[in-house]
Design a protein around this motif. Structure first.
Motif, PDB file in Angstrom:
ATOM      1  N   THR A 123       0.863  -1.180   0.000  1.00  0.00           N
ATOM      2  CA  THR A 123       0.000   0.000   0.000  1.00  0.00           C
ATOM      3  C   THR A 123       0.899   1.229   0.000  1.00  0.00           C
ATOM      4  OG1 THR A 123      -0.064   0.175   2.412  1.00  0.00           O
ATOM      5  CG2 THR A 123      -1.749  -1.222   1.357  1.00  0.00           C
ATOM      6  N   GLU A 124       0.325   2.392  -0.192  1.00  0.00           N
ATOM      7  CA  GLU A 124       1.118   3.615  -0.175  1.00  0.00           C
ATOM      8  C   GLU A 124       1.792   3.803   1.190  1.00  0.00           C
ATOM      9  OE1 GLU A 124       0.716   8.432  -0.990  1.00  0.00           O
ATOM     10  OE2 GLU A 124      -1.003   7.120  -1.361  1.00  0.00           O
ATOM     11  N   GLY A 125       1.058   3.524   2.262  1.00  0.00           N
ATOM     12  CA  GLY A 125       1.624   3.654   3.611  1.00  0.00           C
ATOM     13  C   GLY A 125       2.769   2.676   3.844  1.00  0.00           C
ATOM     14  N   GLN A 126       2.615   1.451   3.363  1.00  0.00           N
ATOM     15  CA  GLN A 126       3.689   0.463   3.514  1.00  0.00           C
ATOM     16  C   GLN A 126       4.902   0.870   2.691  1.00  0.00           C
ATOM     17  OE1 GLN A 126       1.318  -2.885   2.227  1.00  0.00           O
ATOM     18  NE2 GLN A 126       1.220  -3.722   4.306  1.00  0.00           N
ATOM     19  N   ALA A 127       4.675   1.402   1.493  1.00  0.00           N
ATOM     20  CA  ALA A 127       5.781   1.846   0.646  1.00  0.00           C
ATOM     21  C   ALA A 127       6.547   2.974   1.340  1.00  0.00           C
ATOM     22  CB  ALA A 127       5.254   2.317  -0.706  1.00  0.00           C
ATOM     23  N   LYS A 128       5.822   3.914   1.918  1.00  0.00           N
ATOM     24  CA  LYS A 128       6.474   5.021   2.626  1.00  0.00           C
ATOM     25  C   LYS A 128       7.298   4.484   3.795  1.00  0.00           C
ATOM     26  CE  LYS A 128       5.601   9.352   5.003  1.00  0.00           C
ATOM     27  NZ  LYS A 128       4.634  10.323   5.492  1.00  0.00           N
ATOM     28  N   SER A 129       6.753   3.558   4.546  1.00  0.00           N
ATOM     29  CA  SER A 129       7.484   2.978   5.686  1.00  0.00           C
ATOM     30  C   SER A 129       8.743   2.252   5.239  1.00  0.00           C
ATOM     31  CB  SER A 129       6.590   2.014   6.457  1.00  0.00           C
ATOM     32  OG  SER A 129       5.545   2.710   7.085  1.00  0.00           O
ATOM     33  N   LYS A 130       8.659   1.495   4.149  1.00  0.00           N
ATOM     34  CA  LYS A 130       9.829   0.766   3.634  1.00  0.00           C
ATOM     35  C   LYS A 130      10.928   1.735   3.227  1.00  0.00           C
ATOM     36  CE  LYS A 130       9.081  -3.766   2.992  1.00  0.00           C
ATOM     37  NZ  LYS A 130       9.994  -4.783   3.467  1.00  0.00           N
ATOM     38  N   ILE A 131      10.546   2.827   2.572  1.00  0.00           N
ATOM     39  CA  ILE A 131      11.529   3.828   2.144  1.00  0.00           C
ATOM     40  C   ILE A 131      12.146   4.489   3.368  1.00  0.00           C
ATOM     41  CG2 ILE A 131      11.810   6.013   0.898  1.00  0.00           C
ATOM     42  CD1 ILE A 131       9.568   4.941  -1.031  1.00  0.00           C
ATOM     43  N   GLU A 132      11.332   4.805   4.371  1.00  0.00           N
ATOM     44  CA  GLU A 132      11.862   5.397   5.606  1.00  0.00           C
ATOM     45  C   GLU A 132      12.777   4.413   6.331  1.00  0.00           C
ATOM     46  OE1 GLU A 132       8.210   8.502   6.599  1.00  0.00           O
ATOM     47  OE2 GLU A 132       8.166   6.486   7.466  1.00  0.00           O
ATOM     48  N   VAL A 186      13.202   8.511  -5.373  1.00  0.00           N
ATOM     49  CA  VAL A 186      13.383   7.150  -4.868  1.00  0.00           C
ATOM     50  C   VAL A 186      12.322   6.227  -5.474  1.00  0.00           C
ATOM     51  CG1 VAL A 186      14.448   7.813  -2.670  1.00  0.00           C
ATOM     52  CG2 VAL A 186      11.969   7.614  -2.832  1.00  0.00           C
ATOM     53  N   SER A 187      12.622   4.930  -5.396  1.00  0.00           N
ATOM     54  CA  SER A 187      11.657   3.938  -5.881  1.00  0.00           C
ATOM     55  C   SER A 187      11.646   2.747  -4.936  1.00  0.00           C
ATOM     56  CB  SER A 187      12.028   3.488  -7.292  1.00  0.00           C
ATOM     57  OG  SER A 187      13.280   2.834  -7.284  1.00  0.00           O
ATOM     58  N   LEU A 188      10.508   2.046  -4.932  1.00  0.00           N
ATOM     59  CA  LEU A 188      10.345   0.818  -4.164  1.00  0.00           C
ATOM     60  C   LEU A 188       9.663  -0.190  -5.078  1.00  0.00           C
ATOM     61  CD1 LEU A 188      10.269  -0.762  -1.361  1.00  0.00           C
ATOM     62  CD2 LEU A 188       7.915   0.036  -1.250  1.00  0.00           C
ATOM     63  N   ASP A 189      10.326  -1.329  -5.321  1.00  0.00           N
ATOM     64  CA  ASP A 189       9.719  -2.339  -6.185  1.00  0.00           C
ATOM     65  C   ASP A 189       9.011  -3.412  -5.365  1.00  0.00           C
ATOM     66  OD1 ASP A 189      11.683  -4.174  -5.287  1.00  0.00           O
ATOM     67  OD2 ASP A 189      12.929  -3.890  -7.048  1.00  0.00           O
ATOM     68  N   PHE A 190       8.420  -4.386  -6.037  1.00  0.00           N
ATOM     69  CA  PHE A 190       7.622  -5.414  -5.360  1.00  0.00           C
ATOM     70  C   PHE A 190       8.453  -6.316  -4.472  1.00  0.00           C
ATOM     71  CE2 PHE A 190       9.205  -7.950  -8.808  1.00  0.00           C
ATOM     72  CZ  PHE A 190       9.130  -9.270  -8.407  1.00  0.00           C
ATOM     73  N   GLN A 191       9.776  -6.338  -4.665  1.00  0.00           N
ATOM     74  CA  GLN A 191      10.651  -7.154  -3.832  1.00  0.00           C
ATOM     75  C   GLN A 191      11.082  -6.422  -2.568  1.00  0.00           C
ATOM     76  OE1 GLN A 191      13.798  -7.966  -6.605  1.00  0.00           O
ATOM     77  NE2 GLN A 191      12.791  -9.782  -7.387  1.00  0.00           N
ATOM     78  N   GLY A 192      10.749  -5.135  -2.470  1.00  0.00           N
ATOM     79  CA  GLY A 192      11.147  -4.352  -1.310  1.00  0.00           C
ATOM     80  C   GLY A 192      12.446  -3.604  -1.502  1.00  0.00           C
ATOM     81  N   LYS A 248       3.662   7.567  -5.973  1.00  0.00           N
ATOM     82  CA  LYS A 248       2.703   7.083  -6.958  1.00  0.00           C
ATOM     83  C   LYS A 248       3.241   5.781  -7.534  1.00  0.00           C
ATOM     84  CE  LYS A 248       0.720  11.465  -8.355  1.00  0.00           C
ATOM     85  NZ  LYS A 248      -0.206  11.586  -7.313  1.00  0.00           N
ATOM     86  N   LYS A 249       2.327   4.833  -7.773  1.00  0.00           N
ATOM     87  CA  LYS A 249       2.732   3.562  -8.372  1.00  0.00           C
ATOM     88  C   LYS A 249       2.679   3.701  -9.888  1.00  0.00           C
ATOM     89  CE  LYS A 249       0.708  -0.047  -6.599  1.00  0.00           C
ATOM     90  NZ  LYS A 249      -0.046  -1.281  -6.322  1.00  0.00           N
ATOM     91  N   ASP A 250       3.789   3.339 -10.572  1.00  0.00           N
ATOM     92  CA  ASP A 250       3.815   3.457 -12.029  1.00  0.00           C
ATOM     93  C   ASP A 250       3.234   2.214 -12.706  1.00  0.00           C
ATOM     94  OD1 ASP A 250       5.818   1.474 -12.098  1.00  0.00           O
ATOM     95  OD2 ASP A 250       7.445   2.881 -12.500  1.00  0.00           O
ATOM     96  N   ASP A 251       3.253   2.192 -14.021  1.00  0.00           N
ATOM     97  CA  ASP A 251       2.671   1.092 -14.798  1.00  0.00           C
ATOM     98  C   ASP A 251       3.418  -0.231 -14.618  1.00  0.00           C
ATOM     99  OD1 ASP A 251       0.747   2.806 -15.783  1.00  0.00           O
ATOM    100  OD2 ASP A 251       1.846   3.244 -17.632  1.00  0.00           O
ATOM    101  N   ASN A 252       4.645  -0.185 -14.097  1.00  0.00           N
ATOM    102  CA  ASN A 252       5.435  -1.398 -13.855  1.00  0.00           C
ATOM    103  C   ASN A 252       5.283  -1.913 -12.434  1.00  0.00           C
ATOM    104  OD1 ASN A 252       6.569  -1.564 -16.473  1.00  0.00           O
ATOM    105  ND2 ASN A 252       8.036   0.030 -15.937  1.00  0.00           N
ATOM    106  N   GLY A 253       4.408  -1.290 -11.643  1.00  0.00           N
ATOM    107  CA  GLY A 253       4.195  -1.726 -10.266  1.00  0.00           C
ATOM    108  C   GLY A 253       5.242  -1.201  -9.302  1.00  0.00           C
ATOM    109  N   VAL A 254       5.994  -0.182  -9.695  1.00  0.00           N
ATOM    110  CA  VAL A 254       7.054   0.396  -8.864  1.00  0.00           C
ATOM    111  C   VAL A 254       6.537   1.685  -8.234  1.00  0.00           C
ATOM    112  CG1 VAL A 254       9.390   1.358  -8.857  1.00  0.00           C
ATOM    113  CG2 VAL A 254       8.859  -0.600 -10.326  1.00  0.00           C
TER     114      VAL A 254
END
Length: 111
Positions: free
Chosen positions: A59-68, A99-105, A79-85
């Protein structure tokens, strides 16, 4: 009269037991560690220097936490792009970067 059904039950039980006794490793190869196994990622370690495209369930919140968790602060514009990143802006060491966060973390800064 009950004897044929008894023999069928014993036969089915014997077949099921023989099947269950087969080693599971013969059917499923062992899991590989490292970047060759895209479904496994060790916490805090990227297995790619660039975002990997794939279906992202963060989710957006989980993505923010992972980046932090990767040491960034002031995470914005996710924002999630067309490649799921997930892509956004963040600060690290006083500098703002994309920055970017992919599906693998994997968390990566734009180069």
């Amino acid at each position: 009269m009950k004897r044929p059904s008894f023999i069928v039950c014993i036969s089915l039980f014997a077949a099921a037991t023989a099947f269950a006794a087969a080693p599971a490793s013969a059917q499923n190869p062992p899991v590989q560690s490292g970047p060759n196994n895209s479904a496994v990622n060790s916490a805090g370690q990227n297995n790619s220097d660039a975002p990997v495209a794939g279906r992202n369930s963060f989710t957006e919140g989980q993505a923010k936490s992972k980046i932090e968790d990767a040491g960034y602060s002031n995470v914005t514009s996710l924002k999630k792009d067309d490649n799921g990143v997930w892509r956004g802006k963040a600060s690290k060491g006083g500098a703002s970067t994309n920055v970017s966060l992919d599906f693998q973390g994997n968390v990566n800064a734009a180069k």
